[in-house]
Design a protein around this motif. Structure first.
Motif, mmCIF file in Angstrom:
data_model
loop_
_atom_site.group_PDB
_atom_site.id
_atom_site.type_symbol
_atom_site.label_atom_id
_atom_site.label_comp_id
_atom_site.label_asym_id
_atom_site.label_seq_id
_atom_site.Cartn_x
_atom_site.Cartn_y
_atom_site.Cartn_z
ATOM 1 N N VAL A 42 10.064 11.391 22.097
ATOM 2 C CA VAL A 42 9.549 10.200 21.412
ATOM 3 C C VAL A 42 10.698 9.409 20.792
ATOM 4 O O VAL A 42 10.747 8.166 20.889
ATOM 5 N N LEU A 43 11.640 10.094 20.170
ATOM 6 C CA LEU A 43 12.784 9.418 19.561
ATOM 7 C C LEU A 43 13.628 8.692 20.612
ATOM 8 O O LEU A 43 14.074 7.561 20.390
ATOM 9 N N LYS A 44 13.839 9.330 21.763
ATOM 10 C CA LYS A 44 14.608 8.697 22.831
ATOM 11 C C LYS A 44 13.896 7.455 23.341
ATOM 12 O O LYS A 44 14.519 6.408 23.536
ATOM 13 N N ASP A 45 12.577 7.568 23.559
ATOM 14 C CA ASP A 45 11.806 6.426 24.044
ATOM 15 C C ASP A 45 11.836 5.272 23.044
ATOM 16 O O ASP A 45 11.993 4.110 23.420
ATOM 17 N N THR A 46 11.722 5.607 21.768
ATOM 18 C CA THR A 46 11.760 4.579 20.726
ATOM 19 C C THR A 46 13.120 3.889 20.696
ATOM 20 O O THR A 46 13.200 2.662 20.601
ATOM 21 N N ALA A 47 14.183 4.663 20.786
ATOM 22 C CA ALA A 47 15.529 4.093 20.778
ATOM 23 C C ALA A 47 15.736 3.179 21.983
ATOM 24 O O ALA A 47 16.320 2.092 21.856
ATOM 25 N N MET A 48 15.236 3.596 23.142
ATOM 26 C CA MET A 48 15.371 2.768 24.344
ATOM 27 C C MET A 48 14.615 1.448 24.192
ATOM 28 O O MET A 48 15.113 0.388 24.571
ATOM 29 N N GLU A 49 13.410 1.484 23.632
ATOM 30 C CA GLU A 49 12.631 0.270 23.422
ATOM 31 C C GLU A 49 13.327 -0.676 22.447
ATOM 32 O O GLU A 49 13.363 -1.884 22.651
ATOM 33 N N ILE A 50 13.901 -0.124 21.387
ATOM 34 C CA ILE A 50 14.616 -0.952 20.411
ATOM 35 C C ILE A 50 15.827 -1.609 21.076
ATOM 36 O O ILE A 50 16.102 -2.790 20.859
ATOM 37 N N MET A 51 16.540 -0.837 21.900
ATOM 38 C CA MET A 51 17.708 -1.394 22.584
ATOM 39 C C MET A 51 17.291 -2.500 23.551
ATOM 40 O O MET A 51 17.966 -3.524 23.653
ATOM 41 N N LYS A 52 16.183 -2.325 24.247
ATOM 42 C CA LYS A 52 15.691 -3.351 25.177
ATOM 43 C C LYS A 52 15.313 -4.618 24.429
ATOM 44 O O LYS A 52 15.631 -5.725 24.868
ATOM 45 N N GLU A 53 14.628 -4.468 23.291
ATOM 46 C CA GLU A 53 14.250 -5.636 22.499
ATOM 47 C C GLU A 53 15.480 -6.380 22.002
ATOM 48 O O GLU A 53 15.518 -7.607 22.029
ATOM 49 N N ASP A 54 16.484 -5.655 21.533
ATOM 50 C CA ASP A 54 17.709 -6.285 21.063
ATOM 51 C C ASP A 54 18.415 -7.018 22.196
ATOM 52 O O ASP A 54 18.935 -8.117 22.015
ATOM 53 N N ALA A 55 18.425 -6.426 23.380
ATOM 54 C CA ALA A 55 19.069 -7.063 24.526
ATOM 55 C C ALA A 55 18.327 -8.341 24.901
ATOM 56 O O ALA A 55 18.953 -9.355 25.234
ATOM 57 N N ASN A 56 17.019 -8.316 24.845
ATOM 58 C CA ASN A 56 16.231 -9.506 25.165
ATOM 59 C C ASN A 56 16.468 -10.613 24.152
ATOM 60 O O ASN A 56 16.558 -11.782 24.509
ATOM 61 N N LYS A 57 16.580 -10.260 22.877
ATOM 62 C CA LYS A 57 16.841 -11.264 21.845
ATOM 63 C C LYS A 57 18.206 -11.902 22.051
ATOM 64 O O LYS A 57 18.368 -13.102 21.906
#
Length: 72
Positions: A42-57
């Motif tokens: 769960v922590l890995k998935d959450t970190a990946m989602e946060i990184m994707k959102e930051d990249a999109n921004k």
């Protein structure tokens, strides 16, 4: 605080946790280990989602837009 002290305290807590797991019954130990694996996933998935959102921004911020200028 001293960095070495903090490292040793973290290591001591890890050993304490491992020792507690060793005295647990086998069935409970397996459930605890599965819970640990699920939590890490769960922590890995959450970190990946946060990184994707930051990249999109960042992509949206750095995009160029066409501007029409009319001279009168």
């Amino acid at each position: 605080m001293n960095k070495e002290f903090i490292k040793k305290m973290v290591k001591a807590e890890r050993y304490r946790y491992e020792a507690i797991k060793e005295i647990l019954p086998e069935t409970i130990r397996k459930k605890v280990e599965q819970l640990e694996q699920d939590a890490i996933s769960v922590l890995k998935d959450t970190a990946m989602e946060i990184m994707k959102e930051d990249a999109n921004k960042e992509t949206k911020k750095n995009s160029t837009k066409k501007v029409n200028i009319e001279f009168s």
